[in-house]
Design a protein around this motif. Structure first.
Motif, PDB file in Angstrom:
ATOM      1  N   ILE A  12      -1.200 -66.690 -57.188  1.00  0.00           N
ATOM      2  CA  ILE A  12      -1.249 -67.996 -56.053  1.00  0.00           C
ATOM      3  C   ILE A  12      -2.734 -68.359 -56.340  1.00  0.00           C
ATOM      4  O   ILE A  12      -3.732 -67.801 -56.149  1.00  0.00           O
ATOM      5  N   SER A  13      -2.830 -69.813 -56.511  1.00  0.00           N
ATOM      6  CA  SER A  13      -4.054 -70.444 -56.740  1.00  0.00           C
ATOM      7  C   SER A  13      -4.217 -71.561 -55.628  1.00  0.00           C
ATOM      8  O   SER A  13      -5.518 -72.155 -55.497  1.00  0.00           O
ATOM      9  N   CYS A  14      -3.221 -72.122 -55.029  1.00  0.00           N
ATOM     10  CA  CYS A  14      -3.202 -73.476 -54.382  1.00  0.00           C
ATOM     11  C   CYS A  14      -2.424 -73.332 -53.213  1.00  0.00           C
ATOM     12  O   CYS A  14      -1.424 -72.594 -53.465  1.00  0.00           O
ATOM     13  N   ALA A  15      -2.205 -74.215 -52.531  1.00  0.00           N
ATOM     14  CA  ALA A  15      -1.354 -74.315 -51.410  1.00  0.00           C
ATOM     15  C   ALA A  15      -0.007 -74.747 -51.996  1.00  0.00           C
ATOM     16  O   ALA A  15       1.151 -74.571 -51.248  1.00  0.00           O
ATOM     17  N   HIS A  16       0.257 -75.510 -53.089  1.00  0.00           N
ATOM     18  CA  HIS A  16       1.255 -75.640 -53.752  1.00  0.00           C
ATOM     19  C   HIS A  16       2.112 -74.227 -54.103  1.00  0.00           C
ATOM     20  O   HIS A  16       3.163 -73.948 -54.069  1.00  0.00           O
ATOM     21  N   CYS A  17       1.624 -73.325 -54.620  1.00  0.00           N
ATOM     22  CA  CYS A  17       1.933 -72.076 -55.201  1.00  0.00           C
ATOM     23  C   CYS A  17       2.507 -71.392 -53.734  1.00  0.00           C
ATOM     24  O   CYS A  17       3.505 -70.864 -53.691  1.00  0.00           O
ATOM     25  N   VAL A  18       1.758 -71.396 -52.560  1.00  0.00           N
ATOM     26  CA  VAL A  18       2.209 -71.040 -51.422  1.00  0.00           C
ATOM     27  C   VAL A  18       3.579 -71.575 -50.882  1.00  0.00           C
ATOM     28  O   VAL A  18       4.381 -71.013 -50.562  1.00  0.00           O
ATOM     29  N   ASN A  65       7.522 -67.383 -62.122  1.00  0.00           N
ATOM     30  CA  ASN A  65       6.163 -67.042 -62.399  1.00  0.00           C
ATOM     31  C   ASN A  65       5.117 -66.811 -61.630  1.00  0.00           C
ATOM     32  O   ASN A  65       3.789 -67.057 -61.639  1.00  0.00           O
ATOM     33  N   TYR A  66       5.627 -65.995 -60.310  1.00  0.00           N
ATOM     34  CA  TYR A  66       4.641 -65.261 -59.629  1.00  0.00           C
ATOM     35  C   TYR A  66       4.942 -63.818 -59.275  1.00  0.00           C
ATOM     36  O   TYR A  66       5.373 -63.473 -58.099  1.00  0.00           O
ATOM     37  N   PRO A  67       4.725 -63.061 -60.271  1.00  0.00           N
ATOM     38  CA  PRO A  67       5.144 -61.662 -60.383  1.00  0.00           C
ATOM     39  C   PRO A  67       4.210 -60.884 -59.231  1.00  0.00           C
ATOM     40  O   PRO A  67       2.966 -61.012 -59.283  1.00  0.00           O
TER      41      PRO A  67
HETATM   42 CU   LIG Z   1      -0.875 -73.358 -56.936  1.00  0.00          CU
END
Ligand SMILES: [Cu+2]
Length: 71
Positions: A12-18, A65-67
């Motif tokens: 998780i690196s940004c709001a899009h990931c969330v 791709n978010y293990p």
């Molecule tokens: Cu992101």
């Protein structure tokens, strides 16, 4: 019966990931709530034990791709 689990997702690196995690997990039948937090990289999921298992959830997260960090 429902189970709740909180785990860390290091990707998780940004709001899009969330947003992606919340959207994808919410689409799984049996998941009753999802909350992901960008700053802590923690995701809390609640699900109906009769409909889905932790293994199903983990597999989906790996697929997108978010293990999860937990075993
Ligand atoms: Cu992101």
């Amino acid at each position: 019966m429902t189970t709740t689990r909180t785990f860390r997702v290091p990707n998780i690196s940004c709001a899009h990931c969330v947003h992606t995690i919340e959207r994808e997990l919410s689409a799984l039948k049996g998941i009753t709530s999802v909350h992901a937090d960008q700053a802590s990289q923690l995701v809390t999921v609640e699900w109906q034990e009769s409909q889905i298992t932790w293994e199903d959830i983990r597999a989906l997260l790996q697929e997108i791709n978010y293990p999860p960090e937990t075993a």
